[in-house]
Enzyme design. Structure first.
Site, PDB file in Angstrom:
ATOM      1  N   TYR A  94       0.836  -1.203   0.000  1.00  0.00           N
ATOM      2  CA  TYR A  94       0.000   0.000   0.000  1.00  0.00           C
ATOM      3  C   TYR A  94       0.874   1.259   0.000  1.00  0.00           C
ATOM      4  O   TYR A  94       0.368   2.350   0.183  1.00  0.00           O
ATOM      5  CB  TYR A  94      -0.932   0.017   1.212  1.00  0.00           C
ATOM      6  CG  TYR A  94      -1.980  -1.080   1.203  1.00  0.00           C
ATOM      7  CD1 TYR A  94      -3.077  -1.029   0.350  1.00  0.00           C
ATOM      8  CD2 TYR A  94      -1.866  -2.166   2.062  1.00  0.00           C
ATOM      9  CE1 TYR A  94      -4.035  -2.035   0.343  1.00  0.00           C
ATOM     10  CE2 TYR A  94      -2.825  -3.179   2.064  1.00  0.00           C
ATOM     11  CZ  TYR A  94      -3.908  -3.104   1.203  1.00  0.00           C
ATOM     12  OH  TYR A  94      -4.864  -4.103   1.200  1.00  0.00           O
ATOM     13  N   TYR A 470     -11.321  -0.625   0.083  1.00  0.00           N
ATOM     14  CA  TYR A 470     -11.348  -0.184   1.481  1.00  0.00           C
ATOM     15  C   TYR A 470     -10.035   0.469   1.895  1.00  0.00           C
ATOM     16  O   TYR A 470      -9.965   1.088   2.947  1.00  0.00           O
ATOM     17  CB  TYR A 470     -11.692  -1.363   2.403  1.00  0.00           C
ATOM     18  CG  TYR A 470     -10.509  -2.059   3.053  1.00  0.00           C
ATOM     19  CD1 TYR A 470      -9.721  -2.950   2.333  1.00  0.00           C
ATOM     20  CD2 TYR A 470     -10.181  -1.815   4.380  1.00  0.00           C
ATOM     21  CE1 TYR A 470      -8.642  -3.575   2.920  1.00  0.00           C
ATOM     22  CE2 TYR A 470      -9.099  -2.449   4.981  1.00  0.00           C
ATOM     23  CZ  TYR A 470      -8.329  -3.335   4.249  1.00  0.00           C
ATOM     24  OH  TYR A 470      -7.249  -3.952   4.827  1.00  0.00           O
ATOM     25  N   ARG A 471      -9.018   0.385   1.051  1.00  0.00           N
ATOM     26  CA  ARG A 471      -7.684   0.869   1.406  1.00  0.00           C
ATOM     27  C   ARG A 471      -6.876   0.781   0.129  1.00  0.00           C
ATOM     28  O   ARG A 471      -7.109  -0.130  -0.672  1.00  0.00           O
ATOM     29  CB  ARG A 471      -7.142  -0.117   2.443  1.00  0.00           C
ATOM     30  CG  ARG A 471      -5.743   0.017   2.909  1.00  0.00           C
ATOM     31  CD  ARG A 471      -5.500  -1.132   3.879  1.00  0.00           C
ATOM     32  NE  ARG A 471      -4.206  -1.099   4.505  1.00  0.00           N
ATOM     33  CZ  ARG A 471      -3.750  -2.050   5.316  1.00  0.00           C
ATOM     34  NH1 ARG A 471      -4.481  -3.106   5.590  1.00  0.00           N
ATOM     35  NH2 ARG A 471      -2.568  -1.946   5.867  1.00  0.00           N
TER      36      ARG A 471
END
Ligand code: ADP
Length: 526
Positions: A94, A470-471
């Site tokens: 991420y 969601y991310r």
């Protein structure tokens, strides 16, 4: 690839930046402010898809206390140096420790690593940002605690950072943010706040009761850029009388909807009471050996090779990995209910520890189910040469038809682009997250570009179909924020209004979750 090895914060010239670094050094000590190419290179996004330097920070500042964080914020406001707080910076796939906006300085909180309180009786801890899962686990074991940590799969990350990103784990306490209770936050103006019962100066229940009085603001500090979190309370599970780790294997790819629909009633009834991953074979077996053992051709691995891999490893195409928790008697009775219900899916096979005494995949899953951090899942980076991966994680209802739709959409998209679908559905109580790694070769510029474009395609297709991520990874934050555009982006306008009120100079984490400071809103960024 661009190769500019150092960078200035946007809007500052080198003389201004030098002065800012001097003031920051006065706040935290000379050795804790670094801007040399070697140091900042280690804070890049390890899996950037396009440019290795797209998210390069200008400096790394490492305060050791709340007071030092406050001093750093003051200097940052005065000198216009933006800051990107990280706890341990292990948010790999991420973005790792890297900031969204090139030239932002990383505020590395690893030196703030105290375990402030262990409340054995009530089952909670208070930790500082730099406390990793390994640290907490070792500390609890060293003091003879019977509390369990619920960790992320690679255990080197922080308890606090992962909860702020709303990560998921493997025990019944797998909703990390759901088990948070109490925050201490330093706002952009340097003011310290405590949430929940922490607002009461002599509070006895800061780590026990979440909600306090008045607006409940804790969630505002997750996936956001409104404050630096310096303490967090986290509920921990007490060791149960018994645990039974298990994997239910299903041989057929086309059983996905049936599996999810068989899981849901047992989930709602509390029969399945642990964390739960419905893992595809490439994820479940991908840590055992690289892809070349199974398939050496170009493009996505064909279904025949995937089936062969599952057969050779004695795994399912789908693998429902979970644990049962409680007393021996309760577990035995729940186990029978589960075995009966899941046998409605063709070829379902229940595997327990005695069936798999030496299987490394079963062993690491068991550790996670019992709160023991480890790094096994990191082996997935060896699936392809030059092991890059970014995670695509849309949220969907825990519903078979929906899971099938998302899987078809995502697998068809990545296969068409020549990538494998390597993923698992992290099943929660009413929803699941399709956590999908897009594995790519970091040494191959064409493949990186293709991964980048494919990821954008996934965001677009899933957004259009109603499945928001969601991310997400740094370079896709703007695109993902745009998925949440109900009523002419009213959610983003609220976020921006709060941002402008709390951080008018925009010094905290510009661009996090697509939220930019007013002065540079709309300016294109890599
Ligand atoms: P971990 O190492 O636990 O996986 P990171 O430290 O990389 O997590 O944090 C993930 C993200 O969460 C960061 O990129 C940042 O946006 C946010 N974050 C982490 N720690 C803090 C903090 N203490 N205060 C505010 N935001 C934070």
């Amino acid at each position: 690839m661009a190769d500019q090895k150092t960078v200035l914060p946007p809007g500052l010239n080198s003389a201004e930046f030098k002065l800012a670094l001097k003031a920051l050094a006065a706040a935290v000590g000379d050795q804790w402010v670094k801007s040399d190419a070697g140091t900042i290179a280690a804070y890049r996004d390890p899996y950037a898809t396009l440019d290795d330097y797209a998210f390069l920070p200008s400096a790394v500042i490492s305060p050791a206390s709340v007071e030092e964080v406050q001093k750093v914020l003051k200097v940052a406001n005065e000198t216009n140096v933006p800051l990107w707080p990280v706890s341990t910076g292990k948010n790999y796939a991420y973005g790792g420790p890297a900031p969204r906006m090139k030239g932002t300085a990383v505020l590395d909180l690893r030196r703030m690593n105290r375990i402030i309180e262990v409340n054995e009786k009530l089952g909670y801890v208070f930790v500082e940002p730099g406390v990793s899962y390994f640290d907490l686990y070792q500390h609890l074991r060293s003091i003879g605690s019977k509390l369990w940590v619920d960790c992320a799969a690679p255990g080197w990350g922080s308890v606090l950072g992962n909860a702020l990103e709303r990560g998921a784990g493997y025990t019944p306490y797998g909703d990390h943010w759901g088990n948070q209770c109490g925050l201490e936050v330093i706002l952009a103006n340097g003011e310290i706040i405590r949430t929940g019962m922490g607002g009461v100066p002599k509070s006895k229940a800061w780590g026990a009761f979440k909600y306090g009085f008045g607006p409940y603001v804790d969630g505002m500090f997750t996936q956001s850029n409104l404050g630096v979190v310096t303490k967090m309370g986290m509920w921990l599970m007490g060791e149960p009388p018994a645990v039974k780790p298990m994997v239910i294997q299903f041989p057929r790819e086309d059983s996905l909807a049936q599996i999810v629909d068989a899981v849901l009633p047992l989930r709602k009834a509390g029969i399945f009471n642990g964390g739960m991953m419905l893992s595809g074979i490439l994820w479940e077996g991908g840590g055992i050996s690289p892809r070349t053992r199974w398939y050496d051709g170009k493009g996505a691995m064909p279904a025949s090779a995937i089936s062969q891999m599952a057969r050779d490893l004695d795994m399912g195409w789908w693998n429902l990995v979970t644990g049962l928790y409680g007393t021996e008697a309760l577990i035995a009775s729940n186990f029978e209910i589960i075995r009966d219900a899941m046998s409605s899916v063709p070829g379902a096979k229940v595997v327990t520890e005695s069936d798999r005494p030496t299987d490394p995949a079963f062993a690491y899953r068991k550790k996670l189910m019992m709160g023991e951090p480890n790094m096994y899942e990191f082996n997935l980076i060896n699936w392809v040469p030059g092991g890059g991966h970014i995670a695509f994680s849309p949220a969907l209802p825990l519903d078979g038809a929906e899971a099938e739709k998302v899987y078809s959409l995502c697998s068809n998209t990545v296969h068409a682009a020549g990538f494998d679908w390597m993923g698992e559905f992290a099943c929660q109580l009413r929803s699941c997250l399709q956590v999908q790694f897009l594995p790519f070769n970091r040494t191959d510029p064409d493949e990186r570009k293709r991964a980048h474009e494919t990821f954008h395609k996934l965001v677009g297709l899933c957004g259009d179909a109603g499945y928001g991520e969601y991310r997400t990874q740094l370079g896709f934050m703007d695109a993902v924020a745009k998925m949440y555009n109900f009523n002419d982006n009213s959610f983003m306008r609220l976020n921006e209004a709060i941002k402008d009120a709390l951080d008018p100079k925009g010094i905290l984490a510009p661009g996090k979750s697509g939220i930019w400071p007013k002065a540079i809103r709309g300016v294109p960024h890599a």
